[in-house]
Design an enzyme around this catalytic site. Structure first.
Site, PDB file in Angstrom:
ATOM      1  N   ASP A  22       0.789  -1.226   0.000  1.00  0.00           N
ATOM      2  CA  ASP A  22       0.000   0.000   0.000  1.00  0.00           C
ATOM      3  C   ASP A  22       0.827   1.285   0.000  1.00  0.00           C
ATOM      4  O   ASP A  22       1.753   1.423   0.805  1.00  0.00           O
ATOM      5  CB  ASP A  22      -0.891   0.061   1.242  1.00  0.00           C
ATOM      6  N   SER A  83      -0.551   0.650   7.351  1.00  0.00           N
ATOM      7  CA  SER A  83      -0.889   1.778   6.479  1.00  0.00           C
ATOM      8  C   SER A  83      -1.423   2.986   7.238  1.00  0.00           C
ATOM      9  O   SER A  83      -1.998   2.856   8.326  1.00  0.00           O
ATOM     10  CB  SER A  83      -1.915   1.348   5.430  1.00  0.00           C
ATOM     11  N   ARG A 150      -7.770  -0.182  11.378  1.00  0.00           N
ATOM     12  CA  ARG A 150      -6.524   0.243  10.733  1.00  0.00           C
ATOM     13  C   ARG A 150      -6.726   1.234   9.581  1.00  0.00           C
ATOM     14  O   ARG A 150      -7.821   1.512   9.159  1.00  0.00           O
ATOM     15  CB  ARG A 150      -5.761  -0.973  10.221  1.00  0.00           C
ATOM     16  N   ASP A 151      -5.585   1.716   9.103  1.00  0.00           N
ATOM     17  CA  ASP A 151      -5.448   2.516   7.880  1.00  0.00           C
ATOM     18  C   ASP A 151      -6.044   3.917   8.004  1.00  0.00           C
ATOM     19  O   ASP A 151      -6.902   4.316   7.200  1.00  0.00           O
ATOM     20  CB  ASP A 151      -6.075   1.792   6.680  1.00  0.00           C
TER      21      ASP A 151
END
Length: 522
Positions: A22, A83, A150-151
């Site tokens: 990513d 990420s 996440r992210d």
């Protein structure tokens, strides 16, 4: 040694060695005139595995990247810097910066720490313009005790003068929205959940305000139909199989995102476009640019490259525009175009042809072997006389991009009139992986609406950039896109173009051009 050691793309960002996935923290340094791109990185092995770092590269043009090493590393070898995103804290709302740090280089990264079955959101900041980072002393800044949380993608919302974070509760199919005034204290605002195509999990969300343009490329300021877009990646479960990124057009009021319509629409209809991330900023302050991972989790770990795996897509610029999905219906859609400045490239001979009447059993052969280094741009406009098409025929117009050293290997692209679809065929290769991996499907199709229709004759456009083992296609001035990887033998770069058709009186190529593009220059 892999057969693909020399087939590293020239204009797509790849890792110097090891694993890439990513893109993270894309931002533009207005002081130095540089793009900064971070990415998921395992420098120790060419597969995804803990520990995961943030790799870092910079570029002045978005096409030639210089590697800057590791930007953020995990605390232990059993943890991961997953990420996230980066912002420029111009007004020092975080309090991390002194007056000695230029406001245009006050970079704050927000990322997911993965450790001991827990995912939490972390903050790091840079005092040297994004090259090295220090962890915030009171990390994590957001921890809800979840294993699939996440992210984080953070933007500045000018209307409410707050930072906004979108972050995925991946396997609950929720995008959570938080707000902050200082990048360290976060307040829950709302949830965008169970929308579109869910697949197995949501990942890598993003929220962006996209310019709204008319067909002439002029900005529409009033009344805006809607120009906020939510991006959500899913994997597995994409329509083409495996990984993909969908988008939703709607309204964002500073707390809640409301989609105009709930249906899923996809950014890219190839097999290799995932984890899209828009840049935090841009050179003129209002353009929206971004890039994605040019691979698919179904086969990413096995692709046949030596000592490195994966690339990112070309950077793209985005806008919203009315799109005629049928002759009687139009709707707002996301358009994209590559950030592609050929002045930064060493250009070969431009080959241009027009007015080609394509007949059955005839072959038009164009020699482009001179200067072939694996980077090629082409465009084609063609018309389809459907009155001459038998419903029982496979009525195709095909482009065969063949290797300069061996024509046995080639990439076939084309359009079929009865299906109204453009296809990509990537299995004509001597690489065993291409034939042995069942997930590396040999054919991909993209359904197209005509660019225009006149007297029953439909016209279509395609623009393509082929870079050694990845091809990016843009249809009808960017109304649709398709990114696809392919693999052929070492240095068997494309040098021949053959045009064929299985039918008579159906296809006319009104314009076609192709150009070899060599070593990228400074």
């Amino acid at each position: 040694m892999s057969l693909l050691t020399a087939n590293r793309p020239l204009a797509h960002l790849t890792p110097p060695s090891g694993w890439m996935s990513d893109p993270n923290g894309l931002w533009y340094d207005a002081k130095e005139g540089l793009w900064h791109c971070y990415y998921q990185y395992n420098p120790l092995n060419a597969v995804w595995d803990i520990p995961i770092y943030w790799g870092h590269a910079v570029s002045s043009c978005g096409m030639k990247w210089e590697h800057m090493g590791i930007a953020i590393k995990p605390r232990t070898d059993r943890a991961g810097v997953f990420s996230g995103s980066a912002v420029v804290d111009y007004n020092n709302s975080s309090g991390f910066f002194s007056d000695a740090v230029d406001p245009r280089q006050r970079v704050v990264a927000l990322w997911t720490r993965n450790t001991n079955g827990n995912q939490s959101q972390m903050v790091s900041y840079s005092l040297d313009g994004g090259y090295t980072f220090e962890e915030y002393a009171n990390n994590p800044v957001l921890d809800i005790g979840a294993s699939n949380f996440r992210d984080p993608k953070v933007i500045w919302h000018e209307e409410t003068r707050r930072w906004i974070m979108v972050v995925a509760m991946s396997q609950k199919f929720e995008i959570l929205i938080y707000s902050s005034t200082n990048l360290t204290d976060w307040k829950y605002e709302s949830s965008f959940a169970h929308q579109g195509c869910k697949g197995y999990q949501y990942e890598c969300p993003a929220l962006a305000k996209i310019p709204l343009l008319n067909a002439e490329g002029e900005e529409i300021k009033s009344p805006p139909e809607s120009n906020w877009v939510m991006f959500v990646s899913i994997s597995p479960g994409a329509p083409q199989g495996g990984s993909a990124t969908q988008y939703f057009i709607g309204d964002f009021n500073g707390t809640t995102f409301t989609p105009t319509t709930p249906q899923a629409r996809f950014m890219d209809w190839g097999r290799d476009f995932y984890a899209f991330q828009p840049s935090f900023n841009s050179p003129n302050g209002k353009d929206v640019l971004g890039l994605a991972w040019a691979c698919n989790w179904q086969y990413a770990l096995q692709v046949p490259t030596d000592n490195w795996k994966s690339s990112l897509t070309l950077m793209r610029q985005f806008h919203l525009q009315k799109h005629n999905t049928t002759q009687e219906y139009s709707e707002l859609a996301l358009y994209s175009s590559p950030v592609w400045n050929t002045d930064k490239l060493e250009r070969g001979i431009m080959h241009h042809w027009d007015g080609i009447e394509v007949e059955s059993n005839s072959v038009s052969i164009f020699n482009m072997t001179s200067g072939a280094k694996g980077l090629l741009e082409f465009s084609m406009e063609w018309s389809v006389n459907t009155a001459e098409v038998s419903k029982a025929d496979f009525a195709d117009l095909s482009l065969y991009f063949k290797g300069a050293m061996s024509e046995v290997e080639y990439l076939r692209l084309g359009f079929e009139a009865n299906a109204g679809s453009f296809f990509i065929e990537r299995d004509h290769s001597r690489i065993n992986f291409v034939h042995e991996n069942p997930f590396f499907t040999s054919k991909v199709a993209v359904d197209l609406s005509p660019y225009s229709i006149s007297n029953g004759v439909a016209t279509y456009k395609v623009r393509g950039i082929i870079d050694r083992n990845v091809i990016e296609l843009f249809f009808n001035d960017g109304a649709m896109a398709a990114t696809t990887t392919f693999f052929v033998s070492n240095e068997n770069y494309i040098g021949w173009l053959e045009v064929r058709s299985s039918v008579n009186k159906v296809y006319k190529i009104t314009d076609i051009s192709a150009q070899q593009l060599n070593t990228i220059t400074d």
